[in-house]
Design an enzyme around this catalytic site. Structure first.
Site, PDB file in Angstrom:
ATOM      1  N   ALA A  22       0.834  -1.211   0.000  1.00 34.64           N
ATOM      2  CA  ALA A  22       0.000   0.000   0.000  1.00 34.64           C
ATOM      3  C   ALA A  22       0.865   1.256   0.000  1.00 34.64           C
ATOM      4  CB  ALA A  22      -0.933  -0.014   1.209  1.00 34.64           C
TER       5      ALA A  22
ATOM      6  N   PHE B  69     -10.330 -19.260  -5.694  1.00 30.42           N
ATOM      7  CA  PHE B  69     -10.040 -18.855  -4.316  1.00 30.42           C
ATOM      8  C   PHE B  69     -11.329 -18.873  -3.519  1.00 30.42           C
ATOM      9  CE2 PHE B  69      -6.582 -16.842  -1.861  1.00 30.42           C
ATOM     10  CZ  PHE B  69      -5.494 -17.345  -2.553  1.00 30.42           C
TER      11      PHE B  69
ATOM     12  N   GLN C 227      -9.594 -11.647  11.312  1.00 33.75           N
ATOM     13  CA  GLN C 227      -9.697 -12.851  10.474  1.00 33.75           C
ATOM     14  C   GLN C 227      -8.791 -13.982  10.942  1.00 33.75           C
ATOM     15  OE1 GLN C 227      -8.566 -13.053   6.024  1.00 33.75           O
ATOM     16  NE2 GLN C 227     -10.753 -13.439   6.117  1.00 33.75           N
TER      17      GLN C 227
ATOM     18  N   HIS D 255      -7.309 -17.368   9.579  1.00 31.49           N
ATOM     19  CA  HIS D 255      -7.131 -18.129   8.343  1.00 31.49           C
ATOM     20  C   HIS D 255      -7.255 -19.603   8.711  1.00 31.49           C
ATOM     21  CE1 HIS D 255      -5.382 -19.827   4.750  1.00 31.49           C
ATOM     22  NE2 HIS D 255      -5.354 -18.634   4.199  1.00 31.49           N
TER      23      HIS D 255
ATOM     24  N   LEU E 131       1.433 -19.544   7.603  1.00 36.10           N
ATOM     25  CA  LEU E 131       0.336 -19.759   6.673  1.00 36.10           C
ATOM     26  C   LEU E 131       0.608 -20.859   5.651  1.00 36.10           C
ATOM     27  CD1 LEU E 131      -2.358 -18.382   5.879  1.00 36.10           C
ATOM     28  CD2 LEU E 131      -1.090 -17.373   4.010  1.00 36.10           C
TER      29      LEU E 131
ATOM     30  N   GLU F 137      -4.253 -20.308   0.947  1.00 31.37           N
ATOM     31  CA  GLU F 137      -5.533 -20.790   0.436  1.00 31.37           C
ATOM     32  C   GLU F 137      -5.388 -21.312  -1.002  1.00 31.37           C
ATOM     33  OE1 GLU F 137      -8.832 -18.433   1.784  1.00 31.37           O
ATOM     34  OE2 GLU F 137      -9.578 -18.395  -0.272  1.00 31.37           O
TER      35      GLU F 137
ATOM     36  N   ARG G 160     -13.344 -17.720   4.606  1.00 30.98           N
ATOM     37  CA  ARG G 160     -12.452 -18.095   5.706  1.00 30.98           C
ATOM     38  C   ARG G 160     -13.141 -18.169   7.061  1.00 30.98           C
ATOM     39  NH1 ARG G 160      -7.260 -14.577   3.641  1.00 30.98           N
ATOM     40  NH2 ARG G 160      -6.768 -16.056   1.999  1.00 30.98           N
TER      41      ARG G 160
ATOM     42  N   HIS H 208      -4.837 -13.957  11.042  1.00 32.69           N
ATOM     43  CA  HIS H 208      -4.283 -13.658   9.730  1.00 32.69           C
ATOM     44  C   HIS H 208      -4.435 -12.219   9.275  1.00 32.69           C
ATOM     45  CE1 HIS H 208      -2.866 -14.616   5.776  1.00 32.69           C
ATOM     46  NE2 HIS H 208      -3.988 -14.250   5.196  1.00 32.69           N
TER      47      HIS H 208
ATOM     48  N   GLU I 159      -3.809  -2.671   4.759  1.00 29.41           N
ATOM     49  CA  GLU I 159      -4.409  -3.404   5.878  1.00 29.41           C
ATOM     50  C   GLU I 159      -4.652  -2.511   7.087  1.00 29.41           C
ATOM     51  OE1 GLU I 159      -2.692  -7.243   6.548  1.00 29.41           O
ATOM     52  OE2 GLU I 159      -3.772  -7.501   8.435  1.00 29.41           O
TER      53      GLU I 159
ATOM     54  N   ARG J 262     -12.945 -10.777   5.099  1.00 26.14           N
ATOM     55  CA  ARG J 262     -12.280 -10.544   3.812  1.00 26.14           C
ATOM     56  C   ARG J 262     -12.198 -11.829   3.006  1.00 26.14           C
ATOM     57  NH1 ARG J 262      -6.896 -11.180   1.760  1.00 26.14           N
ATOM     58  NH2 ARG J 262      -5.953 -11.737   3.748  1.00 26.14           N
TER      59      ARG J 262
ATOM     60  N   LEU K 266      -4.297  -7.892  -1.315  1.00 24.88           N
ATOM     61  CA  LEU K 266      -3.262  -7.328  -2.192  1.00 24.88           C
ATOM     62  C   LEU K 266      -3.940  -6.358  -3.156  1.00 24.88           C
ATOM     63  CD1 LEU K 266      -1.002 -10.414  -3.060  1.00 24.88           C
ATOM     64  CD2 LEU K 266      -0.673  -8.670  -1.312  1.00 24.88           C
TER      65      LEU K 266
HETATM   66  C1  LIG Z   1       1.501 -15.080   5.134  1.00 21.02           C
HETATM   67  C2  LIG Z   1       0.521 -14.164   4.467  1.00 21.02           C
HETATM   68  C3  LIG Z   1       0.059 -14.458   3.202  1.00 21.02           C
HETATM   69  C4  LIG Z   1      -0.854 -13.606   2.573  1.00 21.02           C
HETATM   70  N1  LIG Z   1      -1.291 -13.920   1.319  1.00 21.02           N
HETATM   71  C5  LIG Z   1      -2.134 -13.068   0.691  1.00 21.02           C
HETATM   72  C6  LIG Z   1      -2.551 -13.326  -0.648  1.00 21.02           C
HETATM   73  O1  LIG Z   1      -2.139 -14.287  -1.280  1.00 21.02           O
HETATM   74  N2  LIG Z   1      -3.421 -12.457  -1.217  1.00 21.02           N
HETATM   75  C7  LIG Z   1      -3.884 -11.362  -0.568  1.00 21.02           C
HETATM   76  O2  LIG Z   1      -4.655 -10.613  -1.154  1.00 21.02           O
HETATM   77  N3  LIG Z   1      -3.494 -11.096   0.693  1.00 21.02           N
HETATM   78  C8  LIG Z   1      -2.625 -11.912   1.329  1.00 21.02           C
HETATM   79  N4  LIG Z   1      -2.231 -11.626   2.605  1.00 21.02           N
HETATM   80  C9  LIG Z   1      -2.615 -10.340   3.206  1.00 21.02           C
HETATM   81  C10 LIG Z   1      -1.767  -9.236   2.595  1.00 21.02           C
HETATM   82  O3  LIG Z   1      -0.483  -9.729   2.300  1.00 21.02           O
HETATM   83  C11 LIG Z   1      -1.609  -8.046   3.522  1.00 21.02           C
HETATM   84  O4  LIG Z   1      -2.851  -7.642   4.003  1.00 21.02           O
HETATM   85  C12 LIG Z   1      -0.983  -6.874   2.778  1.00 21.02           C
HETATM   86  O5  LIG Z   1       0.200  -7.275   2.118  1.00 21.02           O
HETATM   87  C13 LIG Z   1      -0.689  -5.721   3.725  1.00 21.02           C
HETATM   88  O6  LIG Z   1       0.075  -4.746   3.059  1.00 21.02           O
HETATM   89  P1  LIG Z   1       0.296  -3.327   3.683  1.00 21.02           P
HETATM   90  O7  LIG Z   1       1.048  -2.542   2.669  1.00 21.02           O
HETATM   91  O8  LIG Z   1      -0.979  -2.794   4.179  1.00 21.02           O
HETATM   92  O9  LIG Z   1       1.212  -3.591   4.975  1.00 21.02           O
HETATM   93  P2  LIG Z   1       2.538  -4.460   5.223  1.00 21.02           P
HETATM   94  O10 LIG Z   1       3.008  -5.162   4.015  1.00 21.02           O
HETATM   95  O11 LIG Z   1       2.278  -5.259   6.442  1.00 21.02           O
HETATM   96  O12 LIG Z   1       3.616  -3.351   5.546  1.00 21.02           O
HETATM   97  C14 LIG Z   1       3.592  -2.576   6.720  1.00 21.02           C
HETATM   98  C15 LIG Z   1       4.762  -1.625   6.676  1.00 21.02           C
HETATM   99  O13 LIG Z   1       4.651  -0.694   7.740  1.00 21.02           O
HETATM  100  C16 LIG Z   1       5.898  -0.566   8.376  1.00 21.02           C
HETATM  101  N5  LIG Z   1       5.640  -0.135   9.761  1.00 21.02           N
HETATM  102  C17 LIG Z   1       4.723  -0.614  10.637  1.00 21.02           C
HETATM  103  N6  LIG Z   1       4.807   0.052  11.798  1.00 21.02           N
HETATM  104  C18 LIG Z   1       5.783   0.977  11.657  1.00 21.02           C
HETATM  105  C19 LIG Z   1       6.354   1.963  12.500  1.00 21.02           C
HETATM  106  N7  LIG Z   1       5.953   2.138  13.761  1.00 21.02           N
HETATM  107  N8  LIG Z   1       7.358   2.728  12.014  1.00 21.02           N
HETATM  108  C20 LIG Z   1       7.813   2.568  10.752  1.00 21.02           C
HETATM  109  N9  LIG Z   1       7.306   1.641   9.908  1.00 21.02           N
HETATM  110  C21 LIG Z   1       6.310   0.868  10.362  1.00 21.02           C
HETATM  111  C22 LIG Z   1       6.529  -1.942   8.251  1.00 21.02           C
HETATM  112  O14 LIG Z   1       7.932  -1.856   8.415  1.00 21.02           O
HETATM  113  C23 LIG Z   1       6.125  -2.280   6.813  1.00 21.02           C
HETATM  114  O15 LIG Z   1       7.025  -1.688   5.912  1.00 21.02           O
HETATM  115  C24 LIG Z   1      -1.314 -12.460   3.242  1.00 21.02           C
HETATM  116  C25 LIG Z   1      -0.854 -12.164   4.514  1.00 21.02           C
HETATM  117  C26 LIG Z   1       0.030 -13.021   5.129  1.00 21.02           C
HETATM  118  C27 LIG Z   1       0.467 -12.693   6.523  1.00 21.02           C
END
Ligand SMILES: Cc1cc2nc3c(=O)[nH]c(=O)nc-3n(C[C@H](O)[C@H](O)[C@H](O)COP(=O)(O)OP(=O)(O)OC[C@H]3O[C@@H](n4cnc5c(N)ncnc54)[C@H](O)[C@@H]3O)c2cc1C
Length: 575
Positions: free
Chosen positions: A14, A118, A231, A233, A243, A246, A277, A348, A378, A389, A395
């Site tokens: 994001a 899915f 959620q 999983h 994990l 799925e 889920r 999850h 997220e 979800r 993603l």
């Molecule tokens: C194992 C696993 C498999 C998954 N598979 C899928 C899938 O196949 N399809 C799907 O749609 N979703 C999937 N999901 C869910 C999805 O991956 C996540 O919801 C999504 O990637 C979250 O992205 P994000 O950019 O919101 O946050 P994240 O990728 O969690 O990134 C958070 C960022 O914030 C930073 N951060 C946090 N707190 C601080 C702070 N205090 N100071 C500085 N930086 C900070 C971290 O360092 C990181 O860079 C999966 C999740 C998991 C755990």
């Protein structure tokens, strides 16, 4: 004081997608991205199964309307349908854009992007890169940010959101390398800090998924939306909780109990293992509770069920879900070609989060927005997932709403000046906060306190909930929060003092836990992932609404926000 036009906290999908959009819109802007991990170590990198979009490469009957309906039904009708329409309409476009950026999606024999089934999706629409989709996307995004000259502060920890007079003005950051504290001011602040899986004792999430962005927002007076929807999983590998995607069930694996039955026939006969889920996790929990789980020695009555891939054959397992095979092999010594995998539900994903409108701008109340504060991914709640979800929609949300939020920020900061910030005041407060932690004379170990908290959340606010359990959970949490005043740090130094980070994260985890428990206690119905044994039915008359929870040290206040219904009237949710 450091200064940028925009500061984005979070280097996952994001945050990176938003930064890229701002850079594409106006290359002259100074864009900074801060992450406590290296961006490529954000939890997004672990996403496996894929990203939904109605490209119609495999299933020509598919449509964005069908995707929207599946998403709204999956959400148990709590998702905001205007936000879902945007998500599903823009999906094909963002996938093609990623592909043009260089993301290596898996292919059909004719070269088009492949799509798999899915859970909860009525058509084969999930695009993927084997079972390493997040890895493939995040690497390309970060490469692109470097090309566009986005300033990346990696391994800096954001301690505080600076929010004054209903305007976000910057953040206070702690450099993990050497303990330096800085104030950053910016015309716009965006939080993309991901989820909070570490609130619970068994999770698929990264160690860094501690809900920092949520807690910092709450402490600054921002409400959090729908925090009760957590959620589970269905298939966390037993006992570690990591994990098993799925995608494994999408490619045809079965769930079986100690009697060898595909028990999903009793819970969701039309969708079987590919039910959403919440339903599948409850089914597994009920099978285990009824004594049809399995023990490590293979006898009945144990704590897990089996995920059986054996009928899929070696070639399919190794080409479609190689990472799942590798995880089970490496972590629990199972060769999934010949043996079933032990699985049970694992925490999850966070459906709730920082409330935003469809441009990613954060709400301060049902009626008002905060100037200069944005969120996506997220950590945000826009809300496209409502009470549950669907897999592969997260993603997608990160990329669609990351892009939209980036575009909104680029517009917002035109002709705006940097805000006035009293740097010294924030620096002194942050230094005092760190020093107080270092000087604390207590005897409590961070690890013990965190474990007690995580066990409590798991016991008192898990798959099944009751008023009595949650009240006990809140009482216990209050005691644990008092013990926080007695934690003792061994490391008093400045270099790579990860103990300080763990202490700050633990405070955040407990705030998030309190918000989850309180929001859940007051939702007296069962909807999606929120399953109340004392209120087993969905109650649209009283609860077809979003919770907004306002934190203060004195307690939590709740308000409610109506659900936006534009396309599909709520119906009974059956599969
Ligand atoms: C194992 C696993 C498999 C998954 N598979 C899928 C899938 O196949 N399809 C799907 O749609 N979703 C999937 N999901 C869910 C999805 O991956 C996540 O919801 C999504 O990637 C979250 O992205 P994000 O950019 O919101 O946050 P994240 O990728 O969690 O990134 C958070 C960022 O914030 C930073 N951060 C946090 N707190 C601080 C702070 N205090 N100071 C500085 N930086 C900070 C971290 O360092 C990181 O860079 C999966 C999740 C998991 C755990």
């Amino acid at each position: 004081m450091l200064e940028h036009d925009v500061i984005i906290v979070g280097g996952g999908l994001a945050g990176c997608r938003a930064a890229l959009e701002i850079a594409r819109t106006d290359p002259s802007l100074s864009i900074a991205l801060v992450a406590k991990t290296h961006p490529i170590r954000s939890h997004s990198v672990a996403a496996q199964g894929g990203m939904a979009a109605t490209l119609k490469n495999v299933d020509v009957e598919d449509s964005w309307e069908a995707h929207a309906f599946d998403t709204v039904k999956g959400s148990d009708y709590l998702a905001d349908q205007d936000a879902v329409e945007i998500l599903t309409r823009e999906a094909p476009d963002v996938v093609i854009d990623l592909e043009h950026m260089g993301v290596l999606f898996s292919r059909l024999p004719d070269g088009r992007i492949a799509q798999r089934a899915f859970g909860g999706h009525s058509h084969q629409r999930t695009c993927y890169a084997a079972d390493k989709t997040g890895h493939a996307i995040l690497h390309e995004l970060v490469n692109n940010l470097r090309r566009h000259g986005v300033h990346i502060y990696d391994e800096w920890y954001v301690m505080q959101l600076i929010l004054e007079d209903a305007q976000a003005k910057g953040v206070v950051v702690y450099k993990i390398l050497d303990g330096q504290i800085e104030v950053v001011r910016a015309k716009a602040v965006m939080f993309a800090t991901g989820g909070y899986g570490r609130v619970y004792n068994t999770t698929s999430n990264d160690y860094a998924s501690t809900g920092d962005g949520l807690a910092m927002s709450a402490l600054a007076g921002v409400p959090l939306e729908d925090m009760e929807f957590v959620q589970f999983h269905p298939t966390g590998l037993y006992p570690v909780g990591v994990l098993i995607s799925e995608a494994v069930r999408g490619e045809g694996a079965y769930l079986i109990n100690s009697e060898g039955d595909r028990f999903m026939a009793n819970y969701a006969p039309s969708r079987m293992e590919l039910a959403p889920r919440d339903i599948t996790s409850r089914a597994i929990a009920l099978e285990i509770a009824a004594g049809r789980g399995i023990h490590p020695d293979g006898s009945a009555g144990g704590p897990f069920v089996y995920l059986d891939l054996r009928h899929m054959g070696r070639e399919k397992i190794m080409s479609r879900v190689p990472f799942a095979w590798e995880e089970a092999h490496r972590l629990v010594g199972i060769d999934a070609v010949n043996q079933p995998m032990p699985v049970r539900p694992t925490i999850h994903y966070s459906m709730g989060g920082i409330p935003t409108n469809t441009d990613g701008q954060v709400r301060s109340s049902p009626e008002n927005l905060i100037d200069g504060f944005f969120a996506a991914g997220e950590a945000a709640c826009v809300s496209v997932h409502g009470a549950n979800r669907l897999g592969s929609n997260s993603l997608l949300e990160c990329v669609v709403y990351g892009r939209r939020t980036g575009s909104a920020i680029a517009q917002f900061i035109q002709n705006r000046k940097l805000p006035q910030v009293d740097e010294q005041r924030y620096l002194t407060a942050a230094q005092q906060q760190i020093q107080a932690l270092l000087d604390q004379p207590g005897t409590t170990r961070i690890n013990n306190l965190r474990q007690a908290f995580q066990d409590g959340m798991t016991d008192y606010c898990g798959v099944f909930r009751t008023e009595e359990l949650m009240r006990q959970g809140l009482e216990q949490l209050q005691q644990l929060q008092q013990q926080y005043q007695q934690i003792y740090l061994d490391d008093k130094g400045k270099l790579w003092n990860t103990e300080i980070i763990e202490a700050l994260e633990l405070r955040n985890l407990m705030i998030v836990g309190q918000l989850i428990l309180t929001s859940a206690l007051h939702r007296q119905e069962s909807r999606g992932a929120h399953c109340r044994q004392d209120y087993p039915h969905r109650d649209d008359t009283n609860f077809l609404k979003h919770t907004l929870a306002y934190y203060s040290p004195a307690g939590i206040d709740l308000k409610y926000l109506p659900v936006t219904i534009t396309m599909f009237e709520p119906q009974e949710r059956k599969y």
